[in-house]
Design a protein around this motif. Structure first.
Motif, mmCIF file in Angstrom:
data_model
loop_
_atom_site.group_PDB
_atom_site.id
_atom_site.type_symbol
_atom_site.label_atom_id
_atom_site.label_comp_id
_atom_site.label_asym_id
_atom_site.label_seq_id
_atom_site.Cartn_x
_atom_site.Cartn_y
_atom_site.Cartn_z
ATOM 1 N N PHE A 48 0.835 -1.200 0.000
ATOM 2 C CA PHE A 48 0.000 0.000 0.000
ATOM 3 C C PHE A 48 0.877 1.261 0.000
ATOM 4 N N SER A 49 1.952 1.254 0.754
ATOM 5 C CA SER A 49 2.852 2.407 0.790
ATOM 6 C C SER A 49 3.451 2.686 -0.582
ATOM 7 N N ALA A 50 3.914 1.620 -1.268
ATOM 8 C CA ALA A 50 4.480 1.811 -2.600
ATOM 9 C C ALA A 50 3.432 2.326 -3.569
ATOM 10 N N LYS A 51 2.201 1.822 -3.496
ATOM 11 C CA LYS A 51 1.138 2.269 -4.394
ATOM 12 C C LYS A 51 0.809 3.743 -4.171
ATOM 13 N N VAL A 52 0.745 4.173 -2.901
ATOM 14 C CA VAL A 52 0.422 5.575 -2.607
ATOM 15 C C VAL A 52 1.508 6.510 -3.160
ATOM 16 N N VAL A 53 2.797 6.163 -2.946
ATOM 17 C CA VAL A 53 3.894 7.027 -3.422
ATOM 18 C C VAL A 53 3.877 7.142 -4.934
ATOM 19 N N ASN A 54 3.709 6.006 -5.642
ATOM 20 C CA ASN A 54 3.679 6.064 -7.102
ATOM 21 C C ASN A 54 2.485 6.846 -7.610
ATOM 22 N N ALA A 55 1.303 6.659 -6.983
ATOM 23 C CA ALA A 55 0.117 7.404 -7.403
ATOM 24 C C ALA A 55 0.307 8.901 -7.168
ATOM 25 N N TRP A 56 0.935 9.244 -6.038
ATOM 26 C CA TRP A 56 1.160 10.675 -5.734
ATOM 27 C C TRP A 56 2.048 11.330 -6.800
ATOM 28 N N SER A 57 3.179 10.693 -7.140
ATOM 29 C CA SER A 57 4.105 11.276 -8.116
ATOM 30 C C SER A 57 3.467 11.358 -9.500
ATOM 31 N N ASP A 58 2.726 10.306 -9.917
ATOM 32 C CA ASP A 58 2.082 10.340 -11.230
ATOM 33 C C ASP A 58 1.033 11.444 -11.305
ATOM 34 N N ALA A 59 0.275 11.607 -10.249
ATOM 35 C CA ALA A 59 -0.765 12.633 -10.238
ATOM 36 C C ALA A 59 -0.145 14.035 -10.286
ATOM 37 N N PHE A 60 0.934 14.207 -9.544
ATOM 38 C CA PHE A 60 1.583 15.535 -9.554
ATOM 39 C C PHE A 60 2.125 15.870 -10.940
ATOM 40 N N ILE A 61 2.769 14.902 -11.601
ATOM 41 C CA ILE A 61 3.310 15.131 -12.951
ATOM 42 C C ILE A 61 2.195 15.467 -13.925
ATOM 43 N N GLN A 62 1.109 14.708 -13.876
ATOM 44 C CA GLN A 62 0.015 14.952 -14.801
ATOM 45 C C GLN A 62 -0.623 16.323 -14.579
ATOM 46 N N THR A 63 -0.824 16.672 -13.332
ATOM 47 C CA THR A 63 -1.426 17.975 -13.023
ATOM 48 C C THR A 63 -0.521 19.127 -13.466
ATOM 49 N N ASN A 64 0.773 18.980 -13.197
ATOM 50 C CA ASN A 64 1.727 20.037 -13.591
ATOM 51 C C ASN A 64 1.758 20.213 -15.103
ATOM 52 N N LEU A 65 1.764 19.084 -15.823
ATOM 53 C CA LEU A 65 1.805 19.160 -17.273
ATOM 54 C C LEU A 65 0.524 19.779 -17.828
ATOM 55 N N GLU A 66 -0.598 19.419 -17.272
ATOM 56 C CA GLU A 66 -1.863 19.977 -17.763
ATOM 57 C C GLU A 66 -1.908 21.488 -17.548
ATOM 58 N N ARG A 67 -1.504 21.934 -16.380
ATOM 59 C CA ARG A 67 -1.509 23.387 -16.128
ATOM 60 C C ARG A 67 -0.582 24.119 -17.090
ATOM 61 N N LYS A 68 0.572 23.536 -17.296
ATOM 62 C CA LYS A 68 1.558 24.200 -18.155
ATOM 63 C C LYS A 68 1.092 24.251 -19.610
ATOM 64 N N VAL A 69 0.584 23.123 -20.071
ATOM 65 C CA VAL A 69 0.119 23.080 -21.464
ATOM 66 C C VAL A 69 -1.049 24.024 -21.677
ATOM 67 N N GLN A 70 -1.963 24.012 -20.755
ATOM 68 C CA GLN A 70 -3.126 24.889 -20.901
ATOM 69 C C GLN A 70 -2.727 26.358 -20.907
ATOM 70 N N ALA A 71 -1.847 26.737 -19.965
ATOM 71 C CA ALA A 71 -1.464 28.150 -19.867
ATOM 72 C C ALA A 71 -0.690 28.605 -21.098
ATOM 73 N N THR A 72 0.329 27.835 -21.482
ATOM 74 C CA THR A 72 1.155 28.257 -22.612
ATOM 75 C C THR A 72 0.405 28.161 -23.929
ATOM 76 N N SER A 73 -0.392 27.135 -24.098
ATOM 77 C CA SER A 73 -1.148 26.987 -25.343
ATOM 78 C C SER A 73 -2.155 28.118 -25.509
ATOM 79 N N TYR A 74 -2.838 28.453 -24.435
ATOM 80 C CA TYR A 74 -3.810 29.550 -24.515
ATOM 81 C C TYR A 74 -3.108 30.874 -24.843
ATOM 82 N N GLY A 75 -2.011 31.118 -24.117
ATOM 83 C CA GLY A 75 -1.297 32.366 -24.376
ATOM 84 C C GLY A 75 -0.744 32.422 -25.792
ATOM 85 N N ARG A 76 -0.213 31.317 -26.302
ATOM 86 C CA ARG A 76 0.338 31.294 -27.653
ATOM 87 C C ARG A 76 -0.735 31.521 -28.701
ATOM 88 N N ASN A 77 -1.863 30.859 -28.545
ATOM 89 C CA ASN A 77 -2.940 31.045 -29.516
ATOM 90 C C ASN A 77 -3.464 32.478 -29.506
#
Length: 595
Positions: A48-77
């Motif tokens: 359970f500990s290993a699953k929580v750590v991996n889920a936390w890191s994957d979620a953080f990466i996905q959220t960071n990428l989505e925010r970045k893509v949305q912000a830069t893509s909107y500004g560029r367009n």
């Protein structure tokens, strides 16, 4: 749970409880001096500990990428749309400006810098008005001066021009002389006396001539005055016309300036948007995440602990391998020429001799001391040179090296000195016209020398100076030419060597270094051969081989190599070369001499 499932009604409560569990048991610890972080979750269940750590890191990466893509893509367009709109506005304002200028015939000269550092366009009308206004001021000054002369000449004969006129002054002087003679006659005779009548007639004629000349001067002054008045009037009319044209241009330029300001504003906005668009495209890396997982969390199989024996064994093997590889690499990278025998072994050149490094005394001073190690070394080199040709020491030779400061100039001077001391007539020529040095040794100026002869001067004796203390003649390099190689490509150097052979037994040329220059191969093709100097511990053998290949391509004959600045204590063979030129010069050597 109800029937093994969580009901939807308690979802908010379960999320709150899960958040509290994460806050209490999960930690993010940065690693010092790096950009890494360690995510840790503590629980009684390893999986359970290993699953929580991996889920936390994957979620953080996905959220960071989505925010970045949305912000830069909107500004560029958004910026892309604004750029297209601003480009249309800029083009439209430029077309509007050009059309209005063509319609109103507004012609401006290119912009020039003002006194305050700003730039502005100039109209042709304004330039012409300024020029004519200056001309009008000049014409007014000329008219006032002419008018003053004209009014001054109102009293006939009293004007300054009349008083300065040479012809009038001559006539007046003659009349005064005749009047004096006439008055003298009147003391003795009557006016009807023939001589008196003749003098009177001459005086009257002179009066008429003076009056005529004064009228001519007055007429010239009046003509100048009326011409000046006419020029002033014409310029005033033209200036008034240009004033009207300038005022009309100012009226028409109001709208032109409005259009120009609009163009400048649109251009500034467009350039600002374009710069911002480029920055957004580069900064942040659109579509690229700056967070990644270095190591996924694994389920621990056993407690981690240091394995001392294994770690020591790996470190020992790695250290031995690294040390051996480093030693091998250093051995392969050591390309320096250290010992005299490496001249033949590495370079394939006959060894003419080695020259010890002299410290605390200049090479010239060491050559003047006939007991110095430098003299012994070059005497040995001279002896070896005697076996390089069938007629003994070469009559003409050049001394060169791979690069500067390897001892070629010292070798040239030393060989010339040794040959001169053997009773030969020797001349030392400074062939390094790019960085001359022989004139410093002779204490003369470098205003005459080799470059003068190569450029066409035939008087060789005026280019030679004597070095009395060394008993030899020398020729400086002369004024530095724009391209020394072009002078050396002709036949003049061969002619110089041929003519010098008539007066000297040996010619030694201090040649430029080989690498990067065409001078040394050109000089080498004109002499019998080359003495090649190599600095001990100063240059890589691969560079020397490259330079030797260039000389071989020029069909140059190399007599052999000289190892300069040699230090026995740095050689590969230890004491082997200590027993050399210093023998017999200290107490230890004296004891050896008693054998």
């Amino acid at each position: 749970m109800m029937n093994g499932r969580y009901p939807a009604a308690g979802r908010a409560t379960r999320q709150r409880i899960a958040g509290e569990v994460l806050r209490e048991h999960l930690s993010v610890v940065p690693t010092r001096l790096s950009r890494l972080v360690n995510i840790r979750f503590t629980s009684s269940d390893a999986e359970f500990s290993a699953k929580v750590v991996n889920a936390w890191s994957d979620a953080f990466i996905q959220t960071n990428l989505e925010r970045k893509v949305q912000a830069t893509s909107y500004g560029r367009n958004l910026l892309q749309r604004q750029l297209a709109q601003q480009k249309e506005r800029l083009d439209e304002s430029q077309r509007q400006l050009v059309a209005y200028a063509s319609q109103e015939r507004i012609i401006n000269l290119p912009a020039q810098q003002n006194g305050d550092g700003s730039t502005s366009e100039r109209s042709i009308v304004a330039d012409e008005l300024a020029s004519l206004n200056a001309a009008l001021s000049q014409a007014t000054a000329e008219r006032i001066a002419a008018e003053a002369r004209y009014r001054e000449g109102g009293a006939r004969g009293a004007s300054s021009e009349a008083l300065r006129n040479q012809a009038i002054n001559t006539l007046r002087q003659r009349r005064a002389e005749l009047a004096a003679e006439y008055q003298k006659l009147m003391t003795q005779f009557e006016p009807q006396y023939p001589a008196a009548r003749a003098l009177k007639s001459q005086i009257d004629q002179l009066d008429r001539s003076i009056s005529s000349e004064e009228r001519r001067v007055s007429g010239s002054i009046e003509t100048d005055y009326r011409g000046a008045v006419e020029r002033e009037r014409a310029l005033k009319e033209r200036v008034e016309q240009l004033k009207g044209s300038y005022l009309d241009l100012r009226r028409r330029s109001i709208q032109y300036n409005i259009f120009q300001q609009e163009v400048d504003t649109n251009r500034a906005l467009y350039e600002g948007l374009l710069q911002r668009f480029k920055e957004i495209g580069v900064a942040g890396g659109v579509g690229v995440n700056n967070v990644s997982v270095v190591d996924q969390a694994d389920v621990p199989q056993r407690p981690s602990s240091p394995r001392l024996i294994l770690n020591l064994a790996i470190a020992l093997l790695a250290g031995l391998g690294l040390g051996a590889a480093l030693a091998l690499a250093l051995e392969q990278m050591d390309e320096a020429i250290a010992d005299p025998d490496e001249i033949e072994r590495r370079l394939g050149l006959p060894l003419l001799g080695s020259v010890p490094k002299v410290e605390g005394v200049t090479p010239r001073a060491a050559l003047l001391d006939r007991k110095s190690e430098l003299v012994d070394a070059y005497l040995a080199i001279q002896t070896n040179l005697a076996f390089t040709t069938e007629h003994g020491v070469p009559r003409s030779l050049s001394v060169t090296s791979t690069r500067p400061a390897e001892g070629k100039s010292t070798t040239s001077l030393a060989l010339a000195t040794m040959l001169a001391r053997s009773g030969k007539r020797v001349i030392l020529i400074d062939g390094d016209m790019r960085s001359p040095s022989v004139h410093h040794l002779g204490g003369v100026a470098n205003d005459r020398g080799l470059s003068n002869f190569l450029a066409g001067q035939d008087d060789i004796h005026s280019l030679i100076f004597e070095m009395d203390d060394l008993k030899l003649a020398a020729m400086a390099a002369g004024p530095v030419p724009p391209n020394a190689a072009e002078l050396l490509t002709g036949h003049r150097l061969s002619l110089l060597i041929e003519r010098l052979h008539e007066h000297f037994d040996h010619i030694v040329i201090d040649s430029p270094p080989v690498m990067g220059l065409a001078d040394a191969p050109l000089i080498a093709s004109r002499v019998e051969g080359i003495v090649y100097t190599v600095e001990s511990h100063g240059i890589r053998s691969t560079l020397v081989k490259t330079a030797l290949a260039r000389l071989a391509a020029a069909n140059a004959h190399i007599f052999g190599g000289v190892l300069t600045k040699f230090e026995a204590r740095k050689s590969h063979f230890g004491y082997g070369y200590d027993y050399g030129y210093g023998y017999g010069r200290d107490g230890g050597a004296e004891s050896k001499g008693q054998r």
